[in-house]
Enzyme design. Structure first.
Site, PDB file in Angstrom:
ATOM      1  N   HIS A 175      27.901  13.104  59.087  1.00  0.00           N
ATOM      2  CA  HIS A 175      27.552  14.032  58.106  1.00  0.00           C
ATOM      3  C   HIS A 175      26.542  13.494  57.413  1.00  0.00           C
ATOM      4  O   HIS A 175      26.316  13.671  56.235  1.00  0.00           O
ATOM      5  CB  HIS A 175      28.800  14.251  57.127  1.00  0.00           C
ATOM      6  CG  HIS A 175      29.881  14.767  57.637  1.00  0.00           C
ATOM      7  ND1 HIS A 175      30.310  16.091  58.225  1.00  0.00           N
ATOM      8  CD2 HIS A 175      31.073  14.161  58.401  1.00  0.00           C
ATOM      9  CE1 HIS A 175      31.461  16.206  58.738  1.00  0.00           C
ATOM     10  NE2 HIS A 175      31.983  15.105  58.702  1.00  0.00           N
ATOM     11  N   GLU A 190       7.636  14.987  64.821  1.00  0.00           N
ATOM     12  CA  GLU A 190       7.715  16.129  64.128  1.00  0.00           C
ATOM     13  C   GLU A 190       7.388  17.190  65.066  1.00  0.00           C
ATOM     14  O   GLU A 190       7.967  18.318  65.170  1.00  0.00           O
ATOM     15  CB  GLU A 190       6.892  16.294  62.799  1.00  0.00           C
ATOM     16  CG  GLU A 190       7.541  15.560  61.781  1.00  0.00           C
ATOM     17  CD  GLU A 190       6.774  15.208  59.979  1.00  0.00           C
ATOM     18  OE1 GLU A 190       7.154  14.923  59.380  1.00  0.00           O
ATOM     19  OE2 GLU A 190       5.575  16.033  60.391  1.00  0.00           O
ATOM     20  N   LYS A 226      -0.023   8.370  52.308  1.00  0.00           N
ATOM     21  CA  LYS A 226       0.801   8.766  53.194  1.00  0.00           C
ATOM     22  C   LYS A 226       0.690   8.427  54.535  1.00  0.00           C
ATOM     23  O   LYS A 226      -0.501   7.995  55.044  1.00  0.00           O
ATOM     24  CB  LYS A 226       0.642  10.519  53.045  1.00  0.00           C
ATOM     25  CG  LYS A 226       1.060  10.954  51.994  1.00  0.00           C
ATOM     26  CD  LYS A 226       2.564  11.119  51.720  1.00  0.00           C
ATOM     27  CE  LYS A 226       3.329  11.731  52.834  1.00  0.00           C
ATOM     28  NZ  LYS A 226       3.127  13.124  53.100  1.00  0.00           N
ATOM     29  N   SER A 261      -2.780  11.924  55.220  1.00  0.00           N
ATOM     30  CA  SER A 261      -2.929  13.033  54.576  1.00  0.00           C
ATOM     31  C   SER A 261      -4.303  13.253  53.873  1.00  0.00           C
ATOM     32  O   SER A 261      -5.094  12.333  53.766  1.00  0.00           O
ATOM     33  CB  SER A 261      -2.137  13.061  53.381  1.00  0.00           C
ATOM     34  OG  SER A 261      -2.412  14.006  52.338  1.00  0.00           O
TER      35      SER A 261
END
Length: 460
Positions: free
Chosen positions: A155, A289, A282, A276
């Site tokens: 979980h 992804e 970043k 970024s």
């Protein structure tokens, strides 16, 4: 005039011409179409349908066309509809009437079924090679991190301590199953449909088995209706690719989480991350992804072909022209994903100290403390309740179980002794879990060796 235009009085409407044509994508089959045609022509020569001179001219012409396509010297025609008729048209233009005899004893229906199987067989082999390389990288990382302690989760909550090796080996098992599915798909795919004709075979005494052997098939399809209308092999590949992409997506999801500032378990190499345009600090795990995102494409490819095939009567229907683009897309997506994930994994930095530190948090040794009591003949349910109360108390005080004194522990159970601290240490919690499939380093080492042997057996 169309090669099939004998019974037509009007030309095809220009809108239909474009809508109907598949050359924009099935040109990708050119090598396999020519391979099949060369084998077919050779067989036609051996059974006397073609003369020796005609056979030589056809095969020579096809070989020249193949070389010209590979060199970029051929411009395909939309009006010729598909790769089969483009090649035949080129052949006839180059060698004359002998080229018109090539199609004797076959239909575009069994021709495209052959081309598609040849294409997918090769791409399954290419996918297998990329997946094998990923498995080898995961096995290397697993061997390197046998004693890199980390928290295991359920979980997404800290559960029990394990090792990074044990965690990675879970993916090894997944990808070994994927490799097996590819092999199973290849076995069922590897039958030649050529000779099935349009749907009912042919009156010519074709030597189907000879052509199949020449093209390295294991045999021939045994029903001409099924031979031209079967796309199970493509569906099986898409299903296997979808499951494999799901596994890749799960792995990438964990890398995304692990590389976040909240976890910092790993650092993705700069070569496999991006920045970024506005936030200079970043470092985004875009490769992971994208793999996660592209998984949906492959799922869509599977659903596309399932939907195309679900209501088709036997045998061939034009709907089946829609089989190729989804398979081509899935092949490209899975292979590009495998190609980029392997070096991303190989170059990532593992922050072992942070992993070990986090493994000590979240009461990951609570089950071991309950097991300690159970081994002292305390019923496990009672032991579970005792440790639960201790966890609650530690949560209130902001400390860990091992921070409690023996005197404090004895107030809740007389069975606690000094040896409990060793029993619930991080290393002991992992090393004592030596049951087959467990995270103990020696157990994982055995699993690594077994997985390497399995990988060798799955090579073909």
């Amino acid at each position: 005039m169309k090669l099939w235009g004998g019974r037509f009085e009007k030309d095809t409407d220009s809108l239909v011409e474009d809508f109907h044509s598949s050359i924009s994508f099935d040109r990708r089959l050119y090598k396999f179409d020519i391979m099949g045609s060369i084998a077919h022509a050779g067989m036609l020569g051996r059974i006397g349908i073609l003369s020796a001179e005609e056979t030589e001219k056809i095969i020579g012409g096809l070989e020249c066309i193949l070389a010209d396509i590979q060199a970029g010297r051929v411009e395909f025609e939309v009006g010729a509809e598909d790769i089969h008729m483009n090649v035949e048209k080129l052949l006839t233009e180059r060698i004359g009437d002998a080229g018109k005899k090539l199609h004797t004893g076959r239909s575009r229906n069994d021709q495209v079924a052959l081309d598609f199987r040849l294409f997918l067989r090769e791409e399954i082999d290419n996918t297998k090679d990329l997946l094998t390389a990923l498995l080898e990288t995961l096995l290397d990382l697993s061997s390197e991190h046998l004693k890199t302690w980390m928290p295991g989760y359920t979980h997404l909550q800290k559960a029990q301590p394990i090792t990074l090796s044990h965690h990675l080996m879970a993916y090894v098992q997944m990808f070994l199953r994927d490799l097996g599915r590819l092999g199973d798909t290849r076995k069922r795919l590897n039958l030649s449909p050529l000779g099935s004709g349009a749907l009912a075979g042919t009156t010519f005494a074709l030597r189907r088995e000879e052509v199949a052997a020449e093209l390295n098939f294991d045999g021939v399809t045994l029903n001409s209706l099924d031979g031209v209308s079967d796309r199970d092999f493509a569906l099986e590949f898409l299903a296997a690719a979808s499951i494999m992409m799901m596994h890749l997506s799960r792995l990438c999801e964990e890398l995304i989480i692990w590389s976040s500032g909240e976890f910092s378990f790993v650092s993705i190499d700069d070569a496999y991350a991006t920045g970024s345009s506005i936030m200079p600090q970043k470092k985004n795990p875009d490769v992971a992804e994208l793999v996660r995102g592209k998984t949906g494409r492959v799922y869509g490819d599977l659903i596309t072909l399932l939907t195309v095939m679900k209501g088709l009567p036997l045998a061939y229907n034009k709907d089946m022209q829609e089989d190729k683009e989804c398979v081509f897309d899935a092949v490209d997506t899975i292979q590009k994903s495998l190609l980029v994930i392997r070096p991303m994994l190989a170059t990532m930095k593992v922050n072992a100290d942070i992993m070990a530190r986090e493994a000590k948090k979240g009461f990951t040794n609570a089950t071991d403390l309950a097991d300690y009591l159970a081994k002292k003949n305390v019923p496990f349910r009672e032991a579970h309740a005792i440790v639960g109360r201790l966890v609650l108390e530690c949560s209130r005080r902001g400390c860990s179980l091992e921070d409690l004194t023996l005197e404090e522990l004895k107030t809740v159970s007389e069975f606690f002794e000094e040896d409990l601290y060793e029993a619930i240490s991080l290393q002991t919690c992992v090393q004592k879990r030596s049951v087959t499939g467990g995270p103990a380093p020696e157990t994982v080492q055995t699993a690594i060796q077994f997985s390497k042997e399995t990988l060798d057996q799955l090579r073909w």
